[in-house]
Motif scaffolding. Structure first.
Motif, PDB file in Angstrom:
ATOM      1  N   GLU A 106       0.773  -1.234  -0.179  1.00 21.96           N
ATOM      2  CA  GLU A 106      -0.779  -0.135  -0.077  1.00 21.96           C
ATOM      3  C   GLU A 106       0.843   1.022  -0.216  1.00 21.96           C
ATOM      4  N   ILE A 107       0.576   2.119  -0.301  1.00 16.31           N
ATOM      5  CA  ILE A 107       1.760   3.653  -1.084  1.00 16.31           C
ATOM      6  C   ILE A 107       0.600   4.217  -0.582  1.00 16.31           C
ATOM      7  N   VAL A 108      -1.158   4.788  -0.442  1.00 14.50           N
ATOM      8  CA  VAL A 108      -1.553   5.456  -0.487  1.00 14.50           C
ATOM      9  C   VAL A 108      -3.139   4.898   0.274  1.00 14.50           C
ATOM     10  N   GLY A 109      -3.890   5.606   1.394  1.00 15.81           N
ATOM     11  CA  GLY A 109      -4.932   4.893   1.497  1.00 15.81           C
ATOM     12  C   GLY A 109      -5.517   5.971   1.434  1.00 15.81           C
ATOM     13  N   GLY A 110      -7.265   6.107   0.750  1.00 17.84           N
ATOM     14  CA  GLY A 110      -8.330   7.401   0.470  1.00 17.84           C
ATOM     15  C   GLY A 110      -9.421   6.614   1.147  1.00 17.84           C
ATOM     16  N   SER A 111     -10.470   7.638   1.006  1.00 15.77           N
ATOM     17  CA  SER A 111     -12.374   7.703   1.351  1.00 15.77           C
ATOM     18  C   SER A 111     -12.733   9.222   0.481  1.00 15.77           C
ATOM     19  N   MET A 112     -13.828   8.812   0.631  1.00 13.21           N
ATOM     20  CA  MET A 112     -14.962  10.144   0.703  1.00 13.21           C
ATOM     21  C   MET A 112     -14.983  10.483   2.467  1.00 13.21           C
ATOM     22  N   ARG A 113     -15.832  10.899   2.775  1.00  6.95           N
ATOM     23  CA  ARG A 113     -16.009  11.708   4.301  1.00  6.95           C
ATOM     24  C   ARG A 113     -17.636  12.468   3.895  1.00  6.95           C
ATOM     25  N   THR A 114     -18.504  11.529   5.022  1.00 12.05           N
ATOM     26  CA  THR A 114     -20.031  12.042   5.288  1.00 12.05           C
ATOM     27  C   THR A 114     -20.047  13.242   5.096  1.00 12.05           C
ATOM     28  N   TRP A 115     -21.013  14.240   4.596  1.00 10.21           N
ATOM     29  CA  TRP A 115     -21.115  15.553   4.463  1.00 10.21           C
ATOM     30  C   TRP A 115     -22.923  15.259   4.977  1.00 10.21           C
ATOM     31  N   LYS A 116     -23.207  14.689   5.693  1.00 12.63           N
ATOM     32  CA  LYS A 116     -24.770  14.593   5.850  1.00 12.63           C
ATOM     33  C   LYS A 116     -24.485  13.950   7.336  1.00 12.63           C
ATOM     34  N   LEU A 117     -24.832  14.603   8.418  1.00 11.20           N
ATOM     35  CA  LEU A 117     -24.984  15.048   9.944  1.00 11.20           C
ATOM     36  C   LEU A 117     -25.753  13.790  10.740  1.00 11.20           C
ATOM     37  N   ASP A 118     -26.527  13.985   9.902  1.00 11.22           N
ATOM     38  CA  ASP A 118     -27.035  11.950  10.692  1.00 11.22           C
ATOM     39  C   ASP A 118     -26.218  11.454  10.586  1.00 11.22           C
ATOM     40  N   GLU A 119     -25.748  10.841   9.432  1.00 12.55           N
ATOM     41  CA  GLU A 119     -24.357   9.368   9.509  1.00 12.55           C
ATOM     42  C   GLU A 119     -23.641  10.108  10.415  1.00 12.55           C
ATOM     43  N   LEU A 120     -23.029  10.892  10.753  1.00  5.90           N
ATOM     44  CA  LEU A 120     -21.973  11.411  11.181  1.00  5.90           C
ATOM     45  C   LEU A 120     -22.193  10.862  12.772  1.00  5.90           C
ATOM     46  N   MET A 121     -23.137  11.655  13.124  1.00  3.92           N
ATOM     47  CA  MET A 121     -23.689  11.607  14.538  1.00  3.92           C
ATOM     48  C   MET A 121     -23.997  10.299  15.098  1.00  3.92           C
ATOM     49  N   GLU A 122     -24.491   9.323  14.002  1.00 11.57           N
ATOM     50  CA  GLU A 122     -24.489   7.887  14.204  1.00 11.57           C
ATOM     51  C   GLU A 122     -23.062   7.043  14.212  1.00 11.57           C
ATOM     52  N   GLY A 123     -22.089   7.369  13.702  1.00 15.37           N
ATOM     53  CA  GLY A 123     -21.306   7.302  13.176  1.00 15.37           C
ATOM     54  C   GLY A 123     -19.718   6.859  15.054  1.00 15.37           C
ATOM     55  N   PHE A 124     -20.411   8.518  15.684  1.00 14.48           N
ATOM     56  CA  PHE A 124     -19.873   9.003  15.955  1.00 14.48           C
ATOM     57  C   PHE A 124     -20.334   8.158  17.640  1.00 14.48           C
ATOM     58  N   LYS A 125     -21.641   8.110  17.851  1.00 14.36           N
ATOM     59  CA  LYS A 125     -22.437   6.858  18.568  1.00 14.36           C
ATOM     60  C   LYS A 125     -21.721   5.669  18.411  1.00 14.36           C
ATOM     61  N   ARG A 126     -21.661   5.317  17.543  1.00 14.89           N
ATOM     62  CA  ARG A 126     -21.731   3.776  17.130  1.00 14.89           C
ATOM     63  C   ARG A 126     -20.167   3.715  17.619  1.00 14.89           C
ATOM     64  N   ASN A 127     -19.078   4.194  17.573  1.00 23.93           N
ATOM     65  CA  ASN A 127     -18.080   4.639  17.981  1.00 23.93           C
ATOM     66  C   ASN A 127     -17.695   4.661  19.486  1.00 23.93           C
ATOM     67  N   GLY A 128     -18.444   5.311  20.493  1.00 23.72           N
ATOM     68  CA  GLY A 128     -18.332   5.708  21.476  1.00 23.72           C
ATOM     69  C   GLY A 128     -16.745   6.688  21.551  1.00 23.72           C
ATOM     70  N   ILE A 129     -17.992   8.232  20.038  1.00 26.82           N
ATOM     71  CA  ILE A 129     -17.078   9.184  20.960  1.00 26.82           C
ATOM     72  C   ILE A 129     -17.849  10.294  21.205  1.00 26.82           C
ATOM     73  N   ASP A 130     -17.269  11.184  21.273  1.00 20.90           N
ATOM     74  CA  ASP A 130     -18.122  12.309  21.634  1.00 20.90           C
ATOM     75  C   ASP A 130     -18.695  13.402  21.213  1.00 20.90           C
ATOM     76  N   PRO A 131     -19.512  13.794  20.320  1.00 24.01           N
ATOM     77  CA  PRO A 131     -18.854  14.671  18.946  1.00 24.01           C
ATOM     78  C   PRO A 131     -18.952  16.257  19.533  1.00 24.01           C
ATOM     79  N   LYS A 132     -18.938  16.341  21.151  1.00 25.06           N
ATOM     80  CA  LYS A 132     -18.552  17.770  21.606  1.00 25.06           C
ATOM     81  C   LYS A 132     -17.048  17.784  21.006  1.00 25.06           C
ATOM     82  N   ASN A 133     -15.933  17.242  20.935  1.00 27.28           N
ATOM     83  CA  ASN A 133     -14.870  17.154  20.716  1.00 27.28           C
ATOM     84  C   ASN A 133     -14.634  17.838  19.392  1.00 27.28           C
ATOM     85  N   TYR A 134     -15.843  17.505  18.580  1.00 33.47           N
ATOM     86  CA  TYR A 134     -15.778  17.910  16.746  1.00 33.47           C
ATOM     87  C   TYR A 134     -16.620  18.424  16.554  1.00 33.47           C
TER      88      TYR A 134
END
Length: 167
Positions: A106-134
């Motif tokens: 592997e020389i490089v990795g990439g991805s899209m990032r979600t731009w949908k707030l509901d998907e982002l908040m669901e990802g924070f919750k699923r991973n136990g991340i406090d969204p206040k830090n972001y």
């Protein structure tokens, strides 16, 4: 090569040959089939199955056997970062890619990032991340309903050095 750094590349790697374009595209699920068909197994002798993270050495074996650059795409969501959006055709997969080079890996990795707030908040919750830090990111996402600020890739120093055979 017709680039300003051509002399440097050939200095460190006199046998360098530029890769053919376009690079081969291979989905993660197709890589699992390739690994099985070519008897590339886990350390315990079992085959990789959907949801397994394919480690460096099996990826390198596959890439070296195919002997051309591969853009390995659409990894399972469970093994990728929470902010990667799901593929519309298969929600088990992410909009992601790793570029693999023969003899290197592997020389490089990439991805899209979600731009949908509901998907982002669901990802924070699923991973136990406090969204206040972001707040700085969620604030941007909440104000824009378009795919902006969504592409991400990483190139590590190690990837770069190995690519040019400097380590």
């Amino acid at each position: 090569l017709k680039y300003p750094v051509a002399d440097t590349v050939y200095h460190f790697n006199p046998d360098f040959k530029p890769p053919k374009k376009p690079f081969r595209r291979m989905n993660y699920t197709d890589a699992l089939v390739y690994l099985k068909e070519h008897n590339i197994t886990k350390d315990d002798g079992t085959f990789y199955k959907f949801g397994d993270d394919i480690p460096e050495m099996p990826e390198r074996k596959m890439t070296d056997q195919i002997n051309e650059p591969i853009m390995l795409c659409r990894f399972p969501a469970e093994i990728k970062s929470f902010y990667m959006p799901r593929c519309p055709e298969d929600h088990r997969l992410t909009e992601s890619v790793d570029v693999l080079m023969p003899g290197v890996g592997e020389i490089v990795g990439g991805s899209m990032r979600t731009w949908k707030l509901d998907e982002l908040m669901e990802g924070f919750k699923r991973n136990g991340i406090d969204p206040k830090n972001y707040y700085w990111y969620t604030d941007q996402v909440s104000k824009v309903d378009l795919p902006v600020l969504t592409k991400h890739y990483d190139v590590s120093l190690q990837h770069s050095l190995v690519t040019y055979d400097l380590v």
